[in-house]
Design a protein around this motif. Structure first.
Motif, PDB file in Angstrom:
ATOM      1  N   ASN A  20       2.299  -6.060   0.446  1.00 39.51           N
ATOM      2  CA  ASN A  20       0.855  -5.853   0.542  1.00 39.51           C
ATOM      3  C   ASN A  20       0.500  -4.889   1.668  1.00 39.51           C
ATOM      4  OD1 ASN A  20       0.326  -7.526  -1.613  1.00 39.51           O
ATOM      5  ND2 ASN A  20      -0.001  -9.356  -0.355  1.00 39.51           N
ATOM      6  N   ARG A  21       1.142  -5.078   2.846  1.00 35.32           N
ATOM      7  CA  ARG A  21       0.812  -4.182   3.964  1.00 35.32           C
ATOM      8  C   ARG A  21       1.294  -2.746   3.674  1.00 35.32           C
ATOM      9  NH1 ARG A  21       1.760  -8.981   7.014  1.00 35.32           N
ATOM     10  NH2 ARG A  21       3.992  -8.526   7.278  1.00 35.32           N
ATOM     11  N   ALA A  24      -1.273  -1.204   1.434  1.00 34.78           N
ATOM     12  CA  ALA A  24      -2.479  -0.819   2.163  1.00 34.78           C
ATOM     13  C   ALA A  24      -2.254   0.462   2.951  1.00 34.78           C
ATOM     14  CB  ALA A  24      -2.902  -1.958   3.099  1.00 34.78           C
ATOM     15  N   ARG A  25      -1.072   0.614   3.569  1.00 37.91           N
ATOM     16  CA  ARG A  25      -0.779   1.824   4.353  1.00 37.91           C
ATOM     17  C   ARG A  25      -0.729   3.064   3.453  1.00 37.91           C
ATOM     18  NH1 ARG A  25       4.663   2.606   7.929  1.00 37.91           N
ATOM     19  NH2 ARG A  25       3.546   1.178   9.343  1.00 37.91           N
ATOM     20  N   GLY A  27      -1.972   3.381   0.328  1.00 37.09           N
ATOM     21  CA  GLY A  27      -3.064   3.567  -0.627  1.00 37.09           C
ATOM     22  C   GLY A  27      -2.647   3.271  -2.051  1.00 37.09           C
ATOM     23  N   THR A  29      -1.384   0.205  -5.036  1.00 39.82           N
ATOM     24  CA  THR A  29      -1.559  -1.209  -5.358  1.00 39.82           C
ATOM     25  C   THR A  29      -0.247  -1.930  -5.056  1.00 39.82           C
ATOM     26  OG1 THR A  29      -0.796  -0.957  -7.650  1.00 39.82           O
ATOM     27  CG2 THR A  29      -3.153  -0.614  -7.229  1.00 39.82           C
TER      28      THR A  29
END
Length: 303
Positions: A20-21, A24-25, A27, A29
């Protein structure tokens, strides 16, 4: 073949510690990140992550791959930067072939401009003196095509044109260089026939097309030059002329930075002319430094 983008994604997973991280970094999914990691495992044949509680953690192989991925991706970034520089002409090597008088008269100014505009560019110069003495390594070449003839197009006739674009740079006449005070020095020009009785100084050790143009014109006028001495180059021939040893005939571009004690007279004969050609490797058509060099050579030829 390992996809570099999958290496980037996997490195982000190891660095952040979770899918997940990393998503997020980057961009992405989380599903896309998981797919990249799974694909990398298939490509390498390695187990790179394993379940740990509700998340994952890298295996020993995964840690090693992530560590090497950093170095590989850094090198790839350096390569991409190098490719950008080469496209923009900021680095790399530009190879230029040029005959002696153009090298002396034009190339210092051309290279001076390139050194300012492309400071990281390495420039290699080579001499191209004989017709057909082309180098497959040259990116650009300035050479003598032949005597000027209305029935021939040197660009079409040049058999060395494969892989190169050709264009005429300049058509120029010749000059006779005589000592100051010589009976011919007072005239505005001179005909080849007027030089028949003069002692000549040869000036072309390569016996190239420029010398051939002069000898052909002399033969057409019914004489062969009486060479008193053979100089290795134009500049040395001028020094002999200044000493009163004889006269010499050179292309107009060759009469560059004449020494004191000599006078240059245009040769009036229309057939005593040469055509200077430029050839540029087609693969360098969009190379900024090659384009700029061609522009500078065109400007020099007009000057």
């Amino acid at each position: 073949m390992v996809d570099p983008q999958r290496l980037r994604v996997f490195r982000a997973v190891v660095q952040t510690g979770s899918i997940n991280r990393a998503a997020a970094r980057l961009g992405y999914t989380p599903s896309a990140v998981s797919q990249h990691v799974a694909a990398l495992q298939r490509e390498t044949g390695l187990v790179l992550v394993e379940r740990h509680g509700r998340g994952i953690q890298p295996t020993a192989a995964g840690v090693t791959v992530a560590d090497h991925a950093t170095r590989v991706l850094d090198q790839l970034a350096d390569f991409e930067s190098l490719a950008d520089d080469l496209r923009e002409g900021r680095s790399g090597t530009l190879r230029i072939g040029c005959f002696m008088s153009a090298n002396r008269a034009w190339m210092p100014g051309v290279v001076a401009h390139l050194a300012v505009e492309f400071p990281d560019l390495r420039i290699e110069l080579s001499l191209v003196e004989l017709r057909g003495q082309h180098s497959a390594d040259s990116d650009l070449e300035v050479y003598i095509a032949e005597a000027v003839r209305a029935d021939r197009d040197p660009a079409a006739a040049d058999g060395a044109a494969d892989g190169y674009d050709l264009e005429p740079l300049r058509t120029e006449g010749y000059v006779a260089v005589v000592p100051d005070g010589h009976p011919l020095a007072a005239g505005d020009s001179v005909a080849i026939a007027d030089l028949a009785a003069q002692p000549w100084i040869d000036n072309d050790h390569a016996r190239g097309p420029c010398r051939e143009i002069v000898l052909t014109a002399c033969t057409a006028q019914g004489f062969s030059p009486r060479f008193r001495i053979a100089a290795p180059d134009y500049a040395t021939a001028f020094d002999y002329v200044a000493q009163g040893i004889g006269i010499t005939v050179v292309p107009r571009l060759g009469a560059y930075l004449l020494p004191s004690g000599v006078t240059a007279l245009p040769v009036a004969d229309d057939e005593v002319r040469r055509r200077i050609m430029l050839r540029v490797k087609r693969s360098m058509r969009t190379h900024p430094a090659a384009q700029r060099t061609a522009e500078l050579l065109r400007a020099a030829a007009r000057g």
